[in-house]
Design a protein around this motif. Structure first.
Motif, PDB file in Angstrom:
ATOM      1  N   ALA A  44       0.807  -1.320   0.181  1.00 50.48           N
ATOM      2  CA  ALA A  44      -0.048  -0.007  -0.011  1.00 50.48           C
ATOM      3  C   ALA A  44       1.079   1.208   0.014  1.00 50.48           C
ATOM      4  O   ALA A  44       0.635   2.270  -0.583  1.00 50.48           O
ATOM      5  CB  ALA A  44      -0.983   0.034   1.317  1.00 50.48           C
ATOM      6  N   PRO A  45       2.094   1.202   0.678  1.00 47.45           N
ATOM      7  CA  PRO A  45       2.899   2.579   0.652  1.00 47.45           C
ATOM      8  C   PRO A  45       3.369   2.897  -0.835  1.00 47.45           C
ATOM      9  O   PRO A  45       3.405   4.193  -1.081  1.00 47.45           O
ATOM     10  CB  PRO A  45       3.886   2.237   1.414  1.00 47.45           C
ATOM     11  N   VAL A  46       3.652   1.701  -1.489  1.00 43.76           N
ATOM     12  CA  VAL A  46       4.054   2.043  -3.078  1.00 43.76           C
ATOM     13  C   VAL A  46       2.983   2.400  -3.758  1.00 43.76           C
ATOM     14  O   VAL A  46       3.007   3.427  -4.638  1.00 43.76           O
ATOM     15  CB  VAL A  46       4.841   0.637  -3.357  1.00 43.76           C
ATOM     16  N   VAL A  47       1.964   1.833  -3.718  1.00 42.63           N
ATOM     17  CA  VAL A  47       0.439   2.433  -4.366  1.00 42.63           C
ATOM     18  C   VAL A  47       0.514   3.841  -4.059  1.00 42.63           C
ATOM     19  O   VAL A  47      -0.100   4.665  -5.097  1.00 42.63           O
ATOM     20  CB  VAL A  47      -0.780   1.560  -4.047  1.00 42.63           C
ATOM     21  N   VAL A  48       0.094   4.087  -2.800  1.00 40.47           N
ATOM     22  CA  VAL A  48       0.000   5.487  -2.456  1.00 40.47           C
ATOM     23  C   VAL A  48       1.206   6.440  -2.863  1.00 40.47           C
ATOM     24  O   VAL A  48       0.804   7.723  -3.716  1.00 40.47           O
ATOM     25  CB  VAL A  48       0.117   5.770  -0.789  1.00 40.47           C
ATOM     26  N   GLY A  49       2.158   5.961  -3.076  1.00 40.73           N
ATOM     27  CA  GLY A  49       3.460   6.992  -3.883  1.00 40.73           C
ATOM     28  C   GLY A  49       3.055   7.064  -5.293  1.00 40.73           C
ATOM     29  O   GLY A  49       3.203   8.133  -5.739  1.00 40.73           O
ATOM     30  N   HIS A  50       2.502   5.940  -5.636  1.00 39.86           N
ATOM     31  CA  HIS A  50       2.363   5.859  -7.268  1.00 39.86           C
ATOM     32  C   HIS A  50       1.053   7.110  -7.549  1.00 39.86           C
ATOM     33  O   HIS A  50       1.042   7.806  -8.278  1.00 39.86           O
ATOM     34  CB  HIS A  50       1.801   4.838  -7.696  1.00 39.86           C
ATOM     35  N   ILE A  51       0.075   6.937  -6.505  1.00 37.89           N
ATOM     36  CA  ILE A  51      -1.220   7.902  -6.652  1.00 37.89           C
ATOM     37  C   ILE A  51      -0.457   9.260  -6.467  1.00 37.89           C
ATOM     38  O   ILE A  51      -1.050  10.306  -7.157  1.00 37.89           O
ATOM     39  CB  ILE A  51      -2.206   7.566  -5.476  1.00 37.89           C
ATOM     40  N   ARG A  52       0.367   9.687  -5.377  1.00 44.59           N
ATOM     41  CA  ARG A  52       0.741  11.034  -5.377  1.00 44.59           C
ATOM     42  C   ARG A  52       1.712  11.271  -6.514  1.00 44.59           C
ATOM     43  O   ARG A  52       1.558  12.570  -7.069  1.00 44.59           O
ATOM     44  CB  ARG A  52       1.658  11.135  -4.136  1.00 44.59           C
ATOM     45  N   ALA A  53       2.380  10.751  -7.080  1.00 38.20           N
ATOM     46  CA  ALA A  53       3.069  10.931  -8.302  1.00 38.20           C
ATOM     47  C   ALA A  53       2.273  11.272  -9.716  1.00 38.20           C
ATOM     48  O   ALA A  53       2.661  12.367 -10.126  1.00 38.20           O
ATOM     49  CB  ALA A  53       4.240   9.608  -8.708  1.00 38.20           C
ATOM     50  N   LEU A  54       1.290  10.483  -9.763  1.00 41.43           N
ATOM     51  CA  LEU A  54       0.180  10.816 -10.839  1.00 41.43           C
ATOM     52  C   LEU A  54      -0.687  12.076 -10.510  1.00 41.43           C
ATOM     53  O   LEU A  54      -0.971  12.837 -11.326  1.00 41.43           O
ATOM     54  CB  LEU A  54      -0.725   9.647 -11.147  1.00 41.43           C
ATOM     55  N   LEU A  55      -0.865  12.544  -9.348  1.00 42.92           N
ATOM     56  CA  LEU A  55      -1.389  13.519  -8.797  1.00 42.92           C
ATOM     57  C   LEU A  55      -0.672  14.896  -8.968  1.00 42.92           C
ATOM     58  O   LEU A  55      -1.201  15.869  -9.610  1.00 42.92           O
ATOM     59  CB  LEU A  55      -2.076  13.601  -7.235  1.00 42.92           C
ATOM     60  N   ALA A  56       0.773  14.729  -8.985  1.00 40.87           N
ATOM     61  CA  ALA A  56       1.627  15.671  -8.966  1.00 40.87           C
ATOM     62  C   ALA A  56       1.714  16.110 -10.546  1.00 40.87           C
ATOM     63  O   ALA A  56       2.050  17.229 -11.075  1.00 40.87           O
ATOM     64  CB  ALA A  56       2.911  15.218  -8.474  1.00 40.87           C
ATOM     65  N   ALA A  57       1.459  14.728 -11.204  1.00 44.21           N
ATOM     66  CA  ALA A  57       1.579  15.235 -12.744  1.00 44.21           C
ATOM     67  C   ALA A  57       0.161  15.972 -13.289  1.00 44.21           C
ATOM     68  O   ALA A  57       0.038  16.317 -14.493  1.00 44.21           O
ATOM     69  CB  ALA A  57       1.675  13.996 -13.544  1.00 44.21           C
ATOM     70  N   GLY A  58      -0.714  16.376 -12.351  1.00 41.28           N
ATOM     71  CA  GLY A  58      -1.822  17.044 -12.680  1.00 41.28           C
ATOM     72  C   GLY A  58      -3.127  16.078 -13.272  1.00 41.28           C
ATOM     73  O   GLY A  58      -4.213  16.492 -13.737  1.00 41.28           O
ATOM     74  N   LEU A  59      -3.017  14.738 -13.040  1.00 42.26           N
ATOM     75  CA  LEU A  59      -4.010  13.881 -13.560  1.00 42.26           C
ATOM     76  C   LEU A  59      -5.105  13.977 -12.455  1.00 42.26           C
ATOM     77  O   LEU A  59      -4.842  13.568 -11.314  1.00 42.26           O
ATOM     78  CB  LEU A  59      -3.434  12.496 -13.659  1.00 42.26           C
ATOM     79  N   PRO A  60      -6.407  13.714 -13.086  1.00 38.62           N
ATOM     80  CA  PRO A  60      -7.519  13.565 -11.929  1.00 38.62           C
ATOM     81  C   PRO A  60      -7.504  12.335 -11.552  1.00 38.62           C
ATOM     82  O   PRO A  60      -7.065  11.339 -12.113  1.00 38.62           O
ATOM     83  CB  PRO A  60      -8.836  14.246 -12.818  1.00 38.62           C
ATOM     84  N   THR A  61      -8.439  12.008 -10.421  1.00 37.06           N
ATOM     85  CA  THR A  61      -8.590  10.834  -9.875  1.00 37.06           C
ATOM     86  C   THR A  61      -9.208   9.799 -10.825  1.00 37.06           C
ATOM     87  O   THR A  61      -8.859   8.596 -10.785  1.00 37.06           O
ATOM     88  CB  THR A  61      -9.173  10.814  -8.466  1.00 37.06           C
TER      89      THR A  61
END
Length: 120
Positions: A44-61
């Motif tokens: 889960a921490p890796v998945v959260v890291g992926h989510i944060r990186a994709l959010l930082a790229a401006g992608l919506p959920t």
């Protein structure tokens, strides 16, 4: 091995409230145990890291939900299956940038042509 939401929050640096939001958006999965408490898998921490990186790229959920299955490794590294979705997001971003640049140019012209306030 599973972890509680507080443990995941501490390991990922993301608040429990935001973790619950990620779960509501279908980005993160938990398992419920007695009393309805959430338990997250060890990755889960890796998945959260992926989510944060994709959010930082401006992608919506909603886009992240589509792209997340194409994410590998801690990097994150994206598989080819993410390319069409990311290309579409880049086209949309370019369109918004173009519109903002035109609006900025128009505003600059308006300011250049504005009369100075009358002095009393």
């Amino acid at each position: 091995m599973t972890m509680r939401i507080g443990d995941l929050a501490r390991l990922s640096g993301v608040s429990p409230r935001l973790l619950r939001y990620y779960e509501e958006q279908g980005l993160l999965t938990s398992h419920r145990i007695g009393g309805g408490h959430r338990r997250y898998d060890a990755d889960a921490p890796v998945v959260v890291g992926h989510i944060r990186a994709l959010l930082a790229a401006g992608l919506p959920t909603n886009v992240i939900r589509d792209v997340l299955p194409c994410v590998q490794g801690p990097g994150p590294e994206l598989e080819h299956c993410a390319a069409p979705t990311l290309q579409e997001q880049l086209r949309r971003l370019d369109g918004r940038i173009f519109t903002l640049q035109n609006a900025r140019a128009a505003l600059t012209d308006l300011l250049a042509n504005a009369t100075s306030p009358t002095q009393s």
